[in-house]
Design an enzyme around this catalytic site. Structure first.
Site, PDB file in Angstrom:
ATOM      1  CG  ASP A  29      -2.067   0.980   1.084  1.00 20.19           C
ATOM      2  OD1 ASP A  29      -3.228   0.547   0.949  1.00 20.19           O
ATOM      3  OD2 ASP A  29      -1.807   2.215   1.112  1.00 20.19           O
ATOM      4  CB  ILE A  30       0.799   4.262  -2.167  1.00 16.89           C
ATOM      5  CG1 ILE A  30       1.889   5.160  -2.703  1.00 16.89           C
ATOM      6  CG2 ILE A  30      -0.481   5.019  -1.864  1.00 16.89           C
ATOM      7  CD1 ILE A  30       1.557   5.772  -4.061  1.00 16.89           C
ATOM      8  CG  ASN A  91     -12.141  -0.462   4.028  1.00 20.52           C
ATOM      9  OD1 ASN A  91     -12.494  -0.829   5.140  1.00 20.52           O
ATOM     10  ND2 ASN A  91     -10.978   0.135   3.800  1.00 20.52           N
ATOM     11  N   GLY A  97     -15.283   3.401   3.756  1.00 23.00           N
ATOM     12  CA  GLY A  97     -14.134   4.113   3.219  1.00 23.00           C
ATOM     13  C   GLY A  97     -13.534   3.485   1.979  1.00 23.00           C
ATOM     14  CG  HIS A 104      -8.568  -3.133  -2.240  1.00 26.16           C
ATOM     15  ND1 HIS A 104      -9.524  -2.503  -3.009  1.00 26.16           N
ATOM     16  CD2 HIS A 104      -8.427  -2.387  -1.126  1.00 26.16           C
ATOM     17  CE1 HIS A 104      -9.929  -1.407  -2.385  1.00 26.16           C
ATOM     18  NE2 HIS A 104      -9.301  -1.314  -1.238  1.00 26.16           N
ATOM     19  CG  HIS A 106      -6.790  -2.710   3.208  1.00 23.77           C
ATOM     20  ND1 HIS A 106      -6.060  -1.560   2.984  1.00 23.77           N
ATOM     21  CD2 HIS A 106      -8.002  -2.489   2.654  1.00 23.77           C
ATOM     22  CE1 HIS A 106      -6.815  -0.680   2.327  1.00 23.77           C
ATOM     23  NE2 HIS A 106      -7.998  -1.222   2.114  1.00 23.77           N
TER      24      HIS A 106
HETATM   25  P1  AMP Z   1      -9.768   1.468   0.175  1.00 20.85           P
HETATM   26  O1  AMP Z   1      -9.843   2.849   0.808  1.00 20.85           O
HETATM   27  O2  AMP Z   1     -10.151   0.358   1.094  1.00 20.85           O
HETATM   28  O3  AMP Z   1     -10.488   1.436  -1.162  1.00 20.85           O
HETATM   29  O4  AMP Z   1      -8.229   1.222  -0.100  1.00 20.85           O
HETATM   30  C1  AMP Z   1      -7.531   1.750  -1.176  1.00 20.85           C
HETATM   31  C2  AMP Z   1      -6.083   1.673  -0.819  1.00 20.85           C
HETATM   32  O5  AMP Z   1      -5.309   1.854  -1.993  1.00 20.85           O
HETATM   33  C3  AMP Z   1      -5.623   2.772   0.176  1.00 20.85           C
HETATM   34  O6  AMP Z   1      -5.099   2.161   1.350  1.00 20.85           O
HETATM   35  C4  AMP Z   1      -4.550   3.529  -0.608  1.00 20.85           C
HETATM   36  O7  AMP Z   1      -3.482   3.943   0.208  1.00 20.85           O
HETATM   37  C5  AMP Z   1      -4.121   2.506  -1.636  1.00 20.85           C
HETATM   38  N1  AMP Z   1      -3.546   3.051  -2.858  1.00 20.85           N
HETATM   39  C6  AMP Z   1      -4.035   4.068  -3.619  1.00 20.85           C
HETATM   40  N2  AMP Z   1      -3.246   4.267  -4.686  1.00 20.85           N
HETATM   41  C7  AMP Z   1      -2.230   3.355  -4.595  1.00 20.85           C
HETATM   42  C8  AMP Z   1      -1.076   3.065  -5.389  1.00 20.85           C
HETATM   43  N3  AMP Z   1      -0.794   3.736  -6.518  1.00 20.85           N
HETATM   44  N4  AMP Z   1      -0.262   2.065  -4.982  1.00 20.85           N
HETATM   45  C9  AMP Z   1      -0.515   1.371  -3.849  1.00 20.85           C
HETATM   46  N5  AMP Z   1      -1.584   1.594  -3.066  1.00 20.85           N
HETATM   47  C10 AMP Z   1      -2.429   2.578  -3.427  1.00 20.85           C
END
Ligand code: AMP
Ligand code: ZN
Length: 118
Positions: A29-30, A91, A97, A104, A106
């Protein structure tokens, strides 16, 4: 359809990949919320875990199995045990959120995660 995670599967957006199978991808995760914070996804686009469970339950199983392998790689579980442990969060919808509408998991671990979650 413009989907960030589909673009990552295609290699058009960079990702720090930690695990890959023919049907799944796992990358860091970024914006990590724990020492280990990995996202585990099916390569095929499904909006939520609920639609994935309905449309392709075998693929959902593959995503969860991939998450376990990542947990072992990260030292959060053993091949035959669950110590020290980890958390899978999915989520679903705005109140939870969900910001990326490609399902995905987490995978979080490496610290005391606390319960209940925020
Ligand atoms: P959600 O809020 O459950 O939809 O999670 C989306 C996740 O994607 C968040 O934790 C972000 O930090 C992560 N995210 C968004 N863009 C990227 C990216 N380019 N590379 C890795 N993780 C990302
Ligand atoms: Zn997608």
């Amino acid at each position: 359809m413009d989907c960030l995670f589909c673009r990552m599967v295609a290699g058009d957006v960079p990702a720090t990949v930690v695990h890959e199978t023919d049907r799944t991808l796992a990358f860091r995760d970024i914006n990590p919320q724990a020492p280990t914070h990995v996202l585990v996804i099916p390569k095929a686009h499904h909006p939520t875990v609920a639609t994935l469970a309905s449309d392709d339950p075998d693929l959902l199983g593959a995503v969860i199995r991939a998450a376990r392998q990542v947990a072992v790689q990260e030292g959060l579980a053993t091949e035959d045990g669950v110590e020290p442990g980890y958390r899978l969060v999915t989520n679903t919808g705005p109140a939870a959120g969900q910001t990326v509408h490609h399902v995905h998991l987490h995978l979080l671990g490496g610290r005391d995660l606390g319960w209940p979650p925020g």
